[in-house]
Design a protein around this motif. Structure first.
Motif, mmCIF file in Angstrom:
data_model
loop_
_atom_site.group_PDB
_atom_site.id
_atom_site.type_symbol
_atom_site.label_atom_id
_atom_site.label_comp_id
_atom_site.label_asym_id
_atom_site.label_seq_id
_atom_site.Cartn_x
_atom_site.Cartn_y
_atom_site.Cartn_z
ATOM 1 N N MET A 1 21.504 62.821 52.655
ATOM 2 C CA MET A 1 22.742 62.355 53.279
ATOM 3 C C MET A 1 23.207 61.094 52.559
ATOM 4 N N ASP A 2 24.512 61.047 52.239
ATOM 5 C CA ASP A 2 25.044 59.915 51.492
ATOM 6 C C ASP A 2 25.958 59.007 52.316
ATOM 7 N N CYS A 3 26.605 59.557 53.338
ATOM 8 C CA CYS A 3 27.626 58.774 54.037
ATOM 9 C C CYS A 3 27.576 59.057 55.543
ATOM 10 N N LEU B 1 26.902 62.487 60.462
ATOM 11 C CA LEU B 1 27.518 63.035 61.668
ATOM 12 C C LEU B 1 27.477 64.560 61.676
ATOM 13 N N LYS B 2 27.747 65.156 60.509
ATOM 14 C CA LYS B 2 27.737 66.622 60.388
ATOM 15 C C LYS B 2 26.352 67.187 60.696
ATOM 16 N N LYS C 1 18.605 55.753 55.497
ATOM 17 C CA LYS C 1 17.946 55.035 54.407
ATOM 18 C C LYS C 1 16.722 55.804 53.902
ATOM 19 N N GLN C 2 15.960 56.389 54.830
ATOM 20 C CA GLN C 2 14.781 57.180 54.444
ATOM 21 C C GLN C 2 15.120 58.650 54.237
ATOM 22 N N GLN C 3 16.383 59.060 54.519
ATOM 23 C CA GLN C 3 16.795 60.467 54.431
ATOM 24 C C GLN C 3 15.977 61.321 55.399
ATOM 25 N N LYS C 4 15.663 60.751 56.573
ATOM 26 C CA LYS C 4 14.791 61.412 57.542
ATOM 27 C C LYS C 4 15.558 61.765 58.810
ATOM 28 N N VAL C 5 15.369 63.005 59.268
ATOM 29 C CA VAL C 5 15.961 63.473 60.518
ATOM 30 C C VAL C 5 14.816 63.899 61.428
#
Length: 138
Positions: free
Chosen positions: A22-24, A29-30, A49-53
């Motif tokens: 994710m960049d933005c 949100l998507k 920041k960690q690209q973690k969901v």
């Protein structure tokens, strides 16, 4: 008389961690909106920041991953563990420069020490006291 329909096995309450690129704010949100729409999801937490969901609820990891990939983002099951849980965190299989600070890639099979190639310096053998022809250069 017995009922002919089978009861569905209830899914376990679990936490699924994903790595999603994710960049933005729009990407974030998507992904959050898409994963929240899954049935059984109780919460979706995102650390860009960690690209973690982190998805918690009565869900299956495979379905959450499939839904995350449907957003068009690169997604995978969270591949990292804290580096203090890995025996050799700087081994080539575990070390990942893209990993968040304090994390390394999860390694299922630790490297076999017998298979690690040992570098033998040729000059040490040449000037060794154990070698009877040690001073053959002079």
């Amino acid at each position: 008389m017995r009922s002919s329909h089978k009861h569905k096995k209830r899914k376990q309450f679990q936490t699924v961690n994903l790595k999603v690129r994710m960049d933005c704010d729009g990407c974030e949100l998507k992904v959050k909106k898409t994963l929240s729409s899954l049935s059984g999801v109780k919460s979706v937490e995102i650390n860009r920041k960690q690209q973690k969901v982190t998805v918690t609820g009565y869900v299956e990891a495979s379905k959450v991953l499939k839904k995350a990939k449907s957003t068009g983002k690169k997604a995978e099951i969270w591949p990292y563990v804290p580096y203090n849980l890995v025996a050799q965190p700087y081994a080539p299989q575990a070390y990942d420069k893209k990993a968040p600070p304090g994390f390394v890639r999860k390694v299922d099979n630790p490297p076999n020490n017998a298979a690690v190639a040992k570098y033998e310096d040729p000059y040490i053998a040449m000037f060794s006291d154990d070698n009877p022809n040690a001073c053959s250069i002079m």
